[in-house]
Write a protein that holds these residues in place. Structure first.
Motif: not given
Length: 391
Positions: A29, A33, A42-43, A45, A47, A52, A62, A119-120, A126
């Motif tokens: 990512v 992030f 991590y999701r 970036p 998404s 989400c 998160e 935020s992703s 974000r």
């Protein structure tokens, strides 16, 4: 009945057919992030909004951050509705500052929950999410006590570049409760003074400073992380110190005198609140335990989750302290001055909300007009051993 059962089965089938988003490692990512000591979970970036929302029910780095503010939102809303539902409670002007106090207490954890959830979606999304988070915290500093919030840190265990939180610890735990403090917790020697008259308007101006500096600090994160961190910390530390002046003064008056200081006596809940504030500040500054063992606390147990818990507990104890002051000092305050009227309370809150929304809109417009090549929006993807500057 059969049609209803068939529809339920179709809904469940549709839900089961949804695939949970894939999780990424830190080196997969962009640096914007990255979090200090968090190496996985991590999701994507980019998404979608659905991704989400689904990630709320998936164990990511998160997930606990989201739930530790989503559930308290409903708790504080329940407290607000319970008090407002008491016959005659809302009709009495003496109680209005308490109700104003509870409104941001419901808003700030919800705003933080939404910021962590969405935020992703993109770098722009974000930043905008956390602009709104800062605004809610600023209003909380005007009407509320201790808060908690979202903090991004440099991945890889705290390198030389340092860490810059989403919203500084001071913000989340500080937020000083200007309305109820001015109405119920004012020291006896402050009554009718210029400081007492200007306390709430000054707190409203402080909220503008808080939102403006914290939003501006995001534009400095990648190029000047140290300055960004300093600005964001100062943006919330100053309102904390200002808003808690009545408590600090009363604490000084009562130091070593036990319960013999009359109306200046502090409730034990004030002490619990300050203890939670100290713990929240420690977790913010230390990033423990994940700094000592990067990758071990990616999903459960990292400092930001503990940070949220301590801050929410601080808000709870602050509410109890305000209720204690409101009850124990009522007769004394009634003999000293009339209660704070709704006109002044509503007007100040309205100006604060409008001003903070305008500040957020200005920074959002600047961000939307920035070219996609702007480093703030790209945040290069580095190898896993490199240090990233935090959000």
């Amino acid at each position: 009945m059969h049609r209803s059962m068939w529809r339920c089965c179709r809904v469940w089938a549709a839900m089961l057919s949804l695939k949970l988003p894939q999780l990424l490692q830190v080196h997969q990512v962009p640096r914007v992030f990255w979090e200090d000591g968090i190496m996985s979970g991590y999701r994507r970036p980019t998404s979608s909004a659905l991704d989400c929302v689904l990630s709320i029910f998936q164990m990511t780095n998160e997930t606990v951050n989201i739930w530790t503010h989503f559930l308290p939102t409903w708790y504080f809303l329940w407290r607000l509705l319970a008090l407002a539902g008491v016959p005659g409670f809302c009709a009495e002007p003496y109680h209005w500052p308490l109700l104003v106090f509870l409104l941001p207490a419901c808003l700030y954890p919800f705003a933080s929950c939404c910021a962590h959830t969405f935020s992703s979606m993109s770098p722009r999304a974000r930043h905008i999410c956390y602009f709104l988070d800062y605004g809610a915290l600023s209003l909380y500093s005007l009407g509320e006590p201790a808060a908690a919030g979202g903090g991004r840190r440099a991945a890889g265990g705290g390198g030389a570049e340092g860490a810059v939180p989403e919203a500084s610890a001071a913000a989340r735990l500080s937020a000083g409760c200007a309305f109820p403090y001015a109405a119920y917790s004012t020291p006896a020697s402050w009554l009718h003074s210029r400081l007492h008259r200007l306390f709430v308007p000054a707190a409203a101006l402080n909220s503008f400073l808080c939102t403006g500096l914290s939003c501006y600090s995001r534009f400095l994160e990648l190029e000047s992380p140290g300055l960004s961190k300093a600005l964001r910390t100062a943006a919330f530390a100053y309102p904390f110190l200002f808003d808690n002046l009545p408590l600090f003064y009363r604490l000084g008056q009562c130091w070593g005198r036990g319960r013999s200081c009359g109306q200046e006596t502090l409730s034990p809940s004030h002490s619990y609140h300050l203890l939670c504030a100290l713990l929240t500040g420690f977790l913010f500054a230390s990033h423990l335990p994940e700094r000592l063992a990067p990758g071990r606390f990616d999903y459960i147990g990292h400092s930001h989750q503990l940070f949220h818990i301590c801050a929410v507990l601080g808000t709870h104890f602050q509410l109890e302290a305000v209720l204690a002051d409101m009850g124990s000092r009522r007769a004394w305050l009634a003999s000293q001055e009339p209660p704070l009227g709704l006109e002044g309370t509503a007007a100040t809150l309205g100006v604060a909300v409008a001003g903070n929304l305008l500040i957020i809109a200005a920074f959002t417009a600047t961000l939307l007009q920035a070219p996609s090549t702007c480093p703030l929006l790209q945040g290069c993807q580095l190898d896993g051993g490199s240090q990233a500057k935090q959000q």
